[in-house]
Write a protein that holds these residues in place. Structure first.
Motif, PDB file in Angstrom:
ATOM      1  N   ARG A  49       0.184  -2.858   4.577  1.00 22.18           N
ATOM      2  CA  ARG A  49      -0.682  -3.044   3.416  1.00 22.18           C
ATOM      3  C   ARG A  49      -0.284  -2.098   2.289  1.00 22.18           C
ATOM      4  O   ARG A  49      -0.043  -0.908   2.513  1.00 22.18           O
ATOM      5  CB  ARG A  49      -2.145  -2.821   3.804  1.00 22.18           C
ATOM      6  CG  ARG A  49      -2.602  -3.657   4.988  1.00 22.18           C
ATOM      7  CD  ARG A  49      -4.105  -3.637   5.133  1.00 22.18           C
ATOM      8  NE  ARG A  49      -4.725  -4.434   4.085  1.00 22.18           N
ATOM      9  CZ  ARG A  49      -4.983  -5.734   4.194  1.00 22.18           C
ATOM     10  NH1 ARG A  49      -4.688  -6.381   5.310  1.00 22.18           N
ATOM     11  NH2 ARG A  49      -5.554  -6.385   3.211  1.00 22.18           N
ATOM     12  N   PHE A  50      -0.262  -2.638   1.058  1.00 19.66           N
ATOM     13  CA  PHE A  50       0.160  -1.878  -0.115  1.00 19.66           C
ATOM     14  C   PHE A  50      -0.871  -2.030  -1.229  1.00 19.66           C
ATOM     15  O   PHE A  50      -1.510  -3.073  -1.371  1.00 19.66           O
ATOM     16  CB  PHE A  50       1.518  -2.383  -0.619  1.00 19.66           C
ATOM     17  CG  PHE A  50       2.622  -2.280   0.391  1.00 19.66           C
ATOM     18  CD1 PHE A  50       3.455  -1.175   0.424  1.00 19.66           C
ATOM     19  CD2 PHE A  50       2.822  -3.288   1.321  1.00 19.66           C
ATOM     20  CE1 PHE A  50       4.467  -1.069   1.359  1.00 19.66           C
ATOM     21  CE2 PHE A  50       3.829  -3.201   2.269  1.00 19.66           C
ATOM     22  CZ  PHE A  50       4.660  -2.083   2.279  1.00 19.66           C
ATOM     23  N   LEU A 109       6.840  -5.722  -5.878  1.00 21.05           N
ATOM     24  CA  LEU A 109       7.207  -5.362  -4.514  1.00 21.05           C
ATOM     25  C   LEU A 109       8.338  -6.263  -4.012  1.00 21.05           C
ATOM     26  O   LEU A 109       9.299  -5.801  -3.393  1.00 21.05           O
ATOM     27  CB  LEU A 109       5.986  -5.481  -3.599  1.00 21.05           C
ATOM     28  CG  LEU A 109       6.192  -5.011  -2.153  1.00 21.05           C
ATOM     29  CD1 LEU A 109       4.922  -4.371  -1.617  1.00 21.05           C
ATOM     30  CD2 LEU A 109       6.587  -6.164  -1.238  1.00 21.05           C
ATOM     31  N   GLU A 163      -4.082  -6.217  -4.040  1.00 20.00           N
ATOM     32  CA  GLU A 163      -3.297  -5.665  -2.946  1.00 20.00           C
ATOM     33  C   GLU A 163      -2.187  -6.640  -2.563  1.00 20.00           C
ATOM     34  O   GLU A 163      -2.226  -7.815  -2.915  1.00 20.00           O
ATOM     35  CB  GLU A 163      -4.182  -5.397  -1.726  1.00 20.00           C
ATOM     36  CG  GLU A 163      -5.297  -4.400  -1.980  1.00 20.00           C
ATOM     37  CD  GLU A 163      -6.037  -4.029  -0.707  1.00 20.00           C
ATOM     38  OE1 GLU A 163      -5.436  -4.155   0.376  1.00 20.00           O
ATOM     39  OE2 GLU A 163      -7.202  -3.628  -0.803  1.00 20.00           O
ATOM     40  N   THR A 214       0.214  -7.596   1.030  1.00 18.42           N
ATOM     41  CA  THR A 214       0.523  -7.326   2.431  1.00 18.42           C
ATOM     42  C   THR A 214       1.860  -7.953   2.772  1.00 18.42           C
ATOM     43  O   THR A 214       2.262  -8.965   2.182  1.00 18.42           O
ATOM     44  CB  THR A 214      -0.550  -7.893   3.380  1.00 18.42           C
ATOM     45  OG1 THR A 214      -0.593  -9.319   3.240  1.00 18.42           O
ATOM     46  CG2 THR A 214      -1.913  -7.317   3.072  1.00 18.42           C
ATOM     47  N   LEU A 256       9.661   0.916   3.764  1.00 17.29           N
ATOM     48  CA  LEU A 256       8.894   2.065   3.273  1.00 17.29           C
ATOM     49  C   LEU A 256       9.775   3.074   2.538  1.00 17.29           C
ATOM     50  O   LEU A 256       9.275   3.837   1.704  1.00 17.29           O
ATOM     51  CB  LEU A 256       8.158   2.741   4.431  1.00 17.29           C
ATOM     52  CG  LEU A 256       7.060   1.905   5.108  1.00 17.29           C
ATOM     53  CD1 LEU A 256       6.299   2.732   6.130  1.00 17.29           C
ATOM     54  CD2 LEU A 256       6.101   1.325   4.077  1.00 17.29           C
ATOM     55  N   VAL A 309       9.301   1.334  -0.974  1.00 14.93           N
ATOM     56  CA  VAL A 309       7.969   1.138  -1.575  1.00 14.93           C
ATOM     57  C   VAL A 309       6.891   1.912  -0.815  1.00 14.93           C
ATOM     58  O   VAL A 309       5.705   1.572  -0.881  1.00 14.93           O
ATOM     59  CB  VAL A 309       7.604  -0.367  -1.636  1.00 14.93           C
ATOM     60  CG1 VAL A 309       8.452  -1.076  -2.672  1.00 14.93           C
ATOM     61  CG2 VAL A 309       7.750  -1.025  -0.268  1.00 14.93           C
ATOM     62  N   TYR A 320       3.369   3.155  -2.155  1.00 15.10           N
ATOM     63  CA  TYR A 320       2.247   2.231  -2.318  1.00 15.10           C
ATOM     64  C   TYR A 320       1.627   1.823  -0.982  1.00 15.10           C
ATOM     65  O   TYR A 320       0.629   1.104  -0.961  1.00 15.10           O
ATOM     66  CB  TYR A 320       2.709   0.971  -3.064  1.00 15.10           C
ATOM     67  CG  TYR A 320       3.371   1.268  -4.382  1.00 15.10           C
ATOM     68  CD1 TYR A 320       2.609   1.519  -5.522  1.00 15.10           C
ATOM     69  CD2 TYR A 320       4.758   1.323  -4.499  1.00 15.10           C
ATOM     70  CE1 TYR A 320       3.210   1.809  -6.741  1.00 15.10           C
ATOM     71  CE2 TYR A 320       5.370   1.613  -5.705  1.00 15.10           C
ATOM     72  CZ  TYR A 320       4.592   1.855  -6.820  1.00 15.10           C
ATOM     73  OH  TYR A 320       5.182   2.145  -8.026  1.00 15.10           O
ATOM     74  N   PHE A 321       2.201   2.264   0.099  1.00 21.26           N
ATOM     75  CA  PHE A 321       1.728   1.879   1.435  1.00 21.26           C
ATOM     76  C   PHE A 321       0.490   2.686   1.819  1.00 21.26           C
ATOM     77  O   PHE A 321       0.416   3.881   1.567  1.00 21.26           O
ATOM     78  CB  PHE A 321       2.843   2.131   2.455  1.00 21.26           C
ATOM     79  CG  PHE A 321       2.407   1.978   3.884  1.00 21.26           C
ATOM     80  CD1 PHE A 321       2.208   0.718   4.432  1.00 21.26           C
ATOM     81  CD2 PHE A 321       2.193   3.090   4.681  1.00 21.26           C
ATOM     82  CE1 PHE A 321       1.809   0.574   5.754  1.00 21.26           C
ATOM     83  CE2 PHE A 321       1.792   2.951   6.002  1.00 21.26           C
ATOM     84  CZ  PHE A 321       1.600   1.688   6.536  1.00 21.26           C
ATOM     85  N   TYR A 322      -0.492   2.001   2.458  1.00 24.46           N
ATOM     86  CA  TYR A 322      -1.672   2.763   2.871  1.00 24.46           C
ATOM     87  C   TYR A 322      -2.177   2.450   4.278  1.00 24.46           C
ATOM     88  O   TYR A 322      -3.035   3.164   4.795  1.00 24.46           O
ATOM     89  CB  TYR A 322      -2.820   2.592   1.868  1.00 24.46           C
ATOM     90  CG  TYR A 322      -3.576   1.286   1.947  1.00 24.46           C
ATOM     91  CD1 TYR A 322      -4.615   1.106   2.855  1.00 24.46           C
ATOM     92  CD2 TYR A 322      -3.274   0.226   1.091  1.00 24.46           C
ATOM     93  CE1 TYR A 322      -5.331  -0.084   2.917  1.00 24.46           C
ATOM     94  CE2 TYR A 322      -3.972  -0.965   1.143  1.00 24.46           C
ATOM     95  CZ  TYR A 322      -4.997  -1.111   2.061  1.00 24.46           C
ATOM     96  OH  TYR A 322      -5.700  -2.293   2.128  1.00 24.46           O
TER      97      TYR A 322
END
Length: 412
Positions: free
Chosen positions: A184-185, A193, A217, A219, A244, A247, A250-252
């Motif tokens: 998820r970003f 992305l 968001e 995904t 990752l 990007v 921005y990943f959470y």
């Protein structure tokens, strides 16, 4: 295996309800390594449903139906499929017993048409309905697989997860292990992305990458296949590391998590508390956090400071800041975050101020936003944003940016 999903029901075509079943099924099938190439919606009409079945038979190995298994005359899914396959409908004893038991327990009179729900296609595997009356079914004919599920999502979803996936996995003519992972970003658009990982998407074979945009968001669902689960996970891990590295800012989180869930977990793990001062968001941040069970362990409280009088008199924002810089400013966000943290005795203070629209405020453009984060012993950080969209979107995105900034820099 290539699949088509056929949703049956005139209410879908009339726009009275959304086709959430197809969305759910597609997501689950992707995790099983099944390709969904078509979604079809057809009304409660025997001829049109027959045409839809014929088209699906030409282009899919697996055809999944939702809806049309109920007791009324317009529930005609299984009758139409049975006719197209040249099979009879027969009563399933367990389904009939479950239906009769339901009416006994609820002390209602069972009408004759309710027996129709216990009819299944001859030779099919019956999928129990633990949350309703009409059972589902699965069968194979002339090299094609057919699966029928009831229309209500509260019945379809557990039936598919508990029984449908088992049926599909048994029928795979392979010993491959299929694993999926959802990344998820936030804070990056789908197109941006995709641009950053376009070479990976273009070259994908195994694992595969499926982007999906949500409300603010993005995904990525990564799916791999291998002869062993260890190798399948190794392929996923390697691809995730590459993604990752490009990007990761921005990943959470993974799977079905949310920004607020991740903040809540990190606060809980660290034993820290938070308080908020909300002007622009009007209490939205507080509500979102307190919707989570157990949030009292991390949330001290919040103050909605919509007017300058409340900002000055309750949260002690200096009048010089309000007069010189304005309520929509870095200086105001800083003071709000610092002061709400001290006032409510929290480890972290967060503030939201900005212009949601529809008009400018203090000669500042609609979408101008400042988010302040104050932590004990550290300088206050203020994040400025210029958001697009209508009033509701700006407020919602502001709240989400607040959670995201807590993940990046605070709440740990």
């Amino acid at each position: 295996m290539d699949a088509e999903i056929i949703a049956v029901g005139s209410e879908l075509l009339l726009g009275q309800i959304a086709n959430t079943n197809a969305q759910f099924l597609s997501q689950e099938l992707a995790g099983l390594g099944v390709n969904v190439y078509y979604h079809t919606v057809v009304g409660d009409n025997r001829e049109r449903l027959s045409d839809a079945i014929a088209h699906a038979q030409e282009r899919a190995d697996l055809i999944i139906f939702s809806g049309g298994l109920g007791p009324t005359k317009d529930d005609l899914t299984k009758e139409t499929i049975a006719k197209s396959l040249g099979r009879e409908l027969v009563y399933d004893e367990k389904a009939m017993e479950a239906i009769e038991d339901y009416f006994r327990k609820t002390k209602r009179v069972m009408t004759e048409n309710n027996k129709k729900q216990a009819l299944v296609i001859e030779g099919s595997s019956v999928l129990a309905n633990d949350h309703g009356m009409a059972p589902g079914m699965a069968l194979e004919a002339e090299g094609k697989k057919y699966m029928l599920f009831p229309g209500p999502p509260r019945e379809l979803k557990p039936m598919f997860l508990n029984y449908g996936t088992t049926y599909l996995q048994k029928g795979f003519h392979t010993r491959e292990h299929i694993v999926s992972r959802v990344l998820r970003f936030f804070g990056i658009g789908e197109s941006q992305l995709e641009t950053k990982i376009l070479d990976l998407i273009d070259a994908q074979t195994n694992p595969t990458i499926a982007p999906l945009a949500g409300f603010g968001e993005v995904t990525l669902r990564l799916t791999s296949k291998s002869s062993t689960s260890e190798e399948a996970y190794r392929l996923i891990d390697s691809l995730e590391t590459t993604i990752l590295s490009r990007v990761g800012d921005y990943f959470y989180g993974y799977g079905d998590t949310t920004l607020e869930n991740e903040v809540f977990k990190r606060l809980l793990d660290s034993g820290r508390t938070i308080a908020c001062a909300e002007s622009l968001t009007g209490g939205w941040f507080s509500k979102t956090l307190t919707d989570l069970s157990g949030s009292s362990g991390v949330f001290n409280g919040g103050i909605v400071c919509y007017t300058n009088e409340v900002k000055e008199n309750v949260l002690k924002v200096p009048d010089t800041v309000l007069e010189k810089d304005g309520a929509v400013s870095e200086a105001c966000a800083k003071a709000l975050a610092e002061n709400v943290r001290e006032l409510l005795g929290a480890d972290i203070g967060i503030s939201f101020t900005g212009v949601a629209g529809p008009d400018k405020s203090e000669d500042k453009e609609v979408g101008t936003v400042y988010i302040g984060i104050a932590e004990d012993g550290a300088p206050v950080r203020v994040h400025s944003l210029l958001l697009a969209g209508g009033r509701g979107r700006i407020r919602s995105q502001t709240m989400k940016h607040g959670f995201f900034q807590l993940l990046k820099a605070g709440g740990r």
